[in-house]
Design a protein around this motif. Sequence first.
Motif, PDB file in Angstrom:
ATOM      1  N   MET A   1       0.843  -1.190   0.000  1.00 30.75           N
ATOM      2  CA  MET A   1       0.000   0.000   0.000  1.00 30.75           C
ATOM      3  C   MET A   1       0.880   1.242   0.000  1.00 30.75           C
ATOM      4  SD  MET A   1      -2.508   1.323   3.015  1.00 30.75           S
ATOM      5  CE  MET A   1      -2.222   3.022   3.417  1.00 30.75           C
ATOM      6  N   LYS A   2       0.542   2.171  -0.829  1.00 28.59           N
ATOM      7  CA  LYS A   2       1.224   3.457  -0.850  1.00 28.59           C
ATOM      8  C   LYS A   2       0.337   4.464  -0.131  1.00 28.59           C
ATOM      9  CE  LYS A   2       3.612   6.567  -3.898  1.00 28.59           C
ATOM     10  NZ  LYS A   2       3.862   7.036  -5.230  1.00 28.59           N
ATOM     11  N   LEU A   3       0.949   5.297   0.686  1.00 25.11           N
ATOM     12  CA  LEU A   3       0.166   6.299   1.421  1.00 25.11           C
ATOM     13  C   LEU A   3      -0.112   7.488   0.509  1.00 25.11           C
ATOM     14  CD1 LEU A   3       1.754   6.289   4.991  1.00 25.11           C
ATOM     15  CD2 LEU A   3      -0.284   5.140   4.186  1.00 25.11           C
ATOM     16  N   GLU A   4      -1.178   7.373  -0.227  1.00 25.71           N
ATOM     17  CA  GLU A   4      -1.579   8.426  -1.152  1.00 25.71           C
ATOM     18  C   GLU A   4      -2.749   9.200  -0.574  1.00 25.71           C
ATOM     19  OE1 GLU A   4      -2.414   6.436  -4.811  1.00 25.71           O
ATOM     20  OE2 GLU A   4      -0.306   6.080  -5.233  1.00 25.71           O
ATOM     21  N   LYS A   5      -2.974  10.367  -1.125  1.00 23.03           N
ATOM     22  CA  LYS A   5      -4.082  11.209  -0.693  1.00 23.03           C
ATOM     23  C   LYS A   5      -5.391  10.426  -0.717  1.00 23.03           C
ATOM     24  CE  LYS A   5      -5.950  15.802  -1.460  1.00 23.03           C
ATOM     25  NZ  LYS A   5      -5.831  17.035  -2.210  1.00 23.03           N
ATOM     26  N   VAL A  10      -4.297   2.725   9.066  1.00 28.73           N
ATOM     27  CA  VAL A  10      -4.544   2.518  10.489  1.00 28.73           C
ATOM     28  C   VAL A  10      -3.481   3.262  11.290  1.00 28.73           C
ATOM     29  CG1 VAL A  10      -4.647   0.799  12.341  1.00 28.73           C
ATOM     30  CG2 VAL A  10      -5.635   0.281  10.110  1.00 28.73           C
ATOM     31  N   LEU A  11      -3.941   3.984  12.305  1.00 29.12           N
ATOM     32  CA  LEU A  11      -3.054   4.655  13.252  1.00 29.12           C
ATOM     33  C   LEU A  11      -2.982   3.784  14.493  1.00 29.12           C
ATOM     34  CD1 LEU A  11      -1.487   6.974  14.646  1.00 29.12           C
ATOM     35  CD2 LEU A  11      -3.716   8.037  15.119  1.00 29.12           C
ATOM     36  N   LEU A  12      -1.789   3.330  14.832  1.00 27.12           N
ATOM     37  CA  LEU A  12      -1.568   2.530  16.024  1.00 27.12           C
ATOM     38  C   LEU A  12      -0.876   3.417  17.053  1.00 27.12           C
ATOM     39  CD1 LEU A  12      -1.848  -0.507  16.887  1.00 27.12           C
ATOM     40  CD2 LEU A  12       0.581  -0.700  16.352  1.00 27.12           C
ATOM     41  N   ARG A  13      -1.437   3.463  18.265  1.00 22.53           N
ATOM     42  CA  ARG A  13      -0.841   4.250  19.353  1.00 22.53           C
ATOM     43  C   ARG A  13      -0.456   3.310  20.480  1.00 22.53           C
ATOM     44  NH1 ARG A  13      -5.197   8.352  18.758  1.00 22.53           N
ATOM     45  NH2 ARG A  13      -4.268  10.079  17.638  1.00 22.53           N
ATOM     46  N   ILE A  14       0.760   3.482  20.976  1.00 17.63           N
ATOM     47  CA  ILE A  14       1.270   2.654  22.057  1.00 17.63           C
ATOM     48  C   ILE A  14       1.618   3.586  23.214  1.00 17.63           C
ATOM     49  CG2 ILE A  14       3.037   0.989  22.736  1.00 17.63           C
ATOM     50  CD1 ILE A  14       3.383   0.528  19.626  1.00 17.63           C
ATOM     51  N   ARG A  36      11.054   0.574  11.823  1.00 17.88           N
ATOM     52  CA  ARG A  36      11.922   0.930  10.685  1.00 17.88           C
ATOM     53  C   ARG A  36      12.409  -0.335   9.978  1.00 17.88           C
ATOM     54  NH1 ARG A  36      17.743   3.562  10.402  1.00 17.88           N
ATOM     55  NH2 ARG A  36      17.572   4.481   8.339  1.00 17.88           N
ATOM     56  N   LYS A  37      12.872  -1.307  10.779  1.00 22.24           N
ATOM     57  CA  LYS A  37      13.359  -2.569  10.224  1.00 22.24           C
ATOM     58  C   LYS A  37      12.264  -3.308   9.457  1.00 22.24           C
ATOM     59  CE  LYS A  37      13.898  -6.682  12.220  1.00 22.24           C
ATOM     60  NZ  LYS A  37      13.939  -7.512  13.350  1.00 22.24           N
ATOM     61  N   GLU A  38      11.027  -3.220   9.937  1.00 19.06           N
ATOM     62  CA  GLU A  38       9.905  -3.910   9.301  1.00 19.06           C
ATOM     63  C   GLU A  38       9.321  -3.140   8.112  1.00 19.06           C
ATOM     64  OE1 GLU A  38       8.802  -7.007   9.940  1.00 19.06           O
ATOM     65  OE2 GLU A  38      10.446  -7.213  11.372  1.00 19.06           O
ATOM     66  N   GLY A  39       9.880  -1.971   7.792  1.00 16.38           N
ATOM     67  CA  GLY A  39       9.479  -1.235   6.597  1.00 16.38           C
ATOM     68  C   GLY A  39       8.225  -0.390   6.731  1.00 16.38           C
ATOM     69  N   PHE A  40       7.898   0.022   7.956  1.00 15.57           N
ATOM     70  CA  PHE A  40       6.742   0.906   8.132  1.00 15.57           C
ATOM     71  C   PHE A  40       7.071   2.281   7.570  1.00 15.57           C
ATOM     72  CE2 PHE A  40       5.510  -2.487  10.803  1.00 15.57           C
ATOM     73  CZ  PHE A  40       4.144  -2.401  10.976  1.00 15.57           C
ATOM     74  N   VAL A  76       2.336   5.065  14.938  1.00 15.11           N
ATOM     75  CA  VAL A  76       2.749   4.566  13.629  1.00 15.11           C
ATOM     76  C   VAL A  76       1.494   4.452  12.760  1.00 15.11           C
ATOM     77  CG1 VAL A  76       2.651   2.142  14.347  1.00 15.11           C
ATOM     78  CG2 VAL A  76       4.076   2.779  12.412  1.00 15.11           C
ATOM     79  N   VAL A  77       1.620   4.849  11.501  1.00 21.11           N
ATOM     80  CA  VAL A  77       0.510   4.766  10.543  1.00 21.11           C
ATOM     81  C   VAL A  77       0.964   3.897   9.385  1.00 21.11           C
ATOM     82  CG1 VAL A  77      -0.957   6.047   8.944  1.00 21.11           C
ATOM     83  CG2 VAL A  77      -0.360   7.053  11.146  1.00 21.11           C
ATOM     84  N   ASP A  78       0.122   2.931   9.034  1.00 22.30           N
ATOM     85  CA  ASP A  78       0.420   2.093   7.876  1.00 22.30           C
ATOM     86  C   ASP A  78      -0.852   1.360   7.468  1.00 22.30           C
ATOM     87  OD1 ASP A  78       1.893   0.334   5.943  1.00 22.30           O
ATOM     88  OD2 ASP A  78       3.628   1.151   6.998  1.00 22.30           O
ATOM     89  N   SER A  79      -0.716   0.429   6.554  1.00 27.72           N
ATOM     90  CA  SER A  79      -1.867  -0.335   6.069  1.00 27.72           C
ATOM     91  C   SER A  79      -2.397  -1.263   7.159  1.00 27.72           C
ATOM     92  CB  SER A  79      -1.470  -1.167   4.851  1.00 27.72           C
ATOM     93  OG  SER A  79      -0.578  -2.204   5.255  1.00 27.72           O
ATOM     94  N   ARG A  80      -3.643  -1.652   7.037  1.00 28.93           N
ATOM     95  CA  ARG A  80      -4.263  -2.608   7.961  1.00 28.93           C
ATOM     96  C   ARG A  80      -3.423  -3.895   8.026  1.00 28.93           C
ATOM     97  NH1 ARG A  80      -6.983  -3.044  12.111  1.00 28.93           N
ATOM     98  NH2 ARG A  80      -8.457  -1.498  11.407  1.00 28.93           N
ATOM     99  N   GLU A  81      -2.957  -4.363   6.881  1.00 30.41           N
ATOM    100  CA  GLU A  81      -2.180  -5.600   6.817  1.00 30.41           C
ATOM    101  C   GLU A  81      -0.882  -5.500   7.623  1.00 30.41           C
ATOM    102  OE1 GLU A  81      -5.110  -5.252   3.864  1.00 30.41           O
ATOM    103  OE2 GLU A  81      -3.346  -3.965   3.986  1.00 30.41           O
TER     104      GLU A  81
END
Length: 116
Positions: A1-5, A10-14, A36-40, A76-81
């Motif tokens: 997934m590309k973060l496009e407009k 999903v926003l994950l808060r810890i 970073r290592k996992e490519g987020f 961290v924000v990234d795709s649901r997957e």
Amino acid sequence: MKLEKNAQAVLLRIYIGESDRYGGKPLYRYLVELFRKEGFYGTTVLRGITGFGMTSRIHSHSILRLSTDLPVVVEVVDSREKIEQIKPTLEEIVSGGLVTEEEVTICFYRSDEEEA
């Protein structure tokens, strides 16, 4: 997934404490390096000035009392997957704290190093 407009993500808060540790280093730093290592796409760490958690003990930064365990939020924000893939690892790493997630819509995502 590309973060496009207008993309959904999903926003994950810890929510953790500044003094929490894992793997011999501060937990927030360990998490940033893991993401970073996992490519987020990116991670932000926010340091709170006051707060309390499950124990209701107030952690505060003040002149009279300097807390060594201020509240910290790692976002961290990234795709649901990608978020679903990392959650089992987080359950092992985050021994105390709160983890939340919410659906977000990307307004825009760009680097100031990109050409205009």
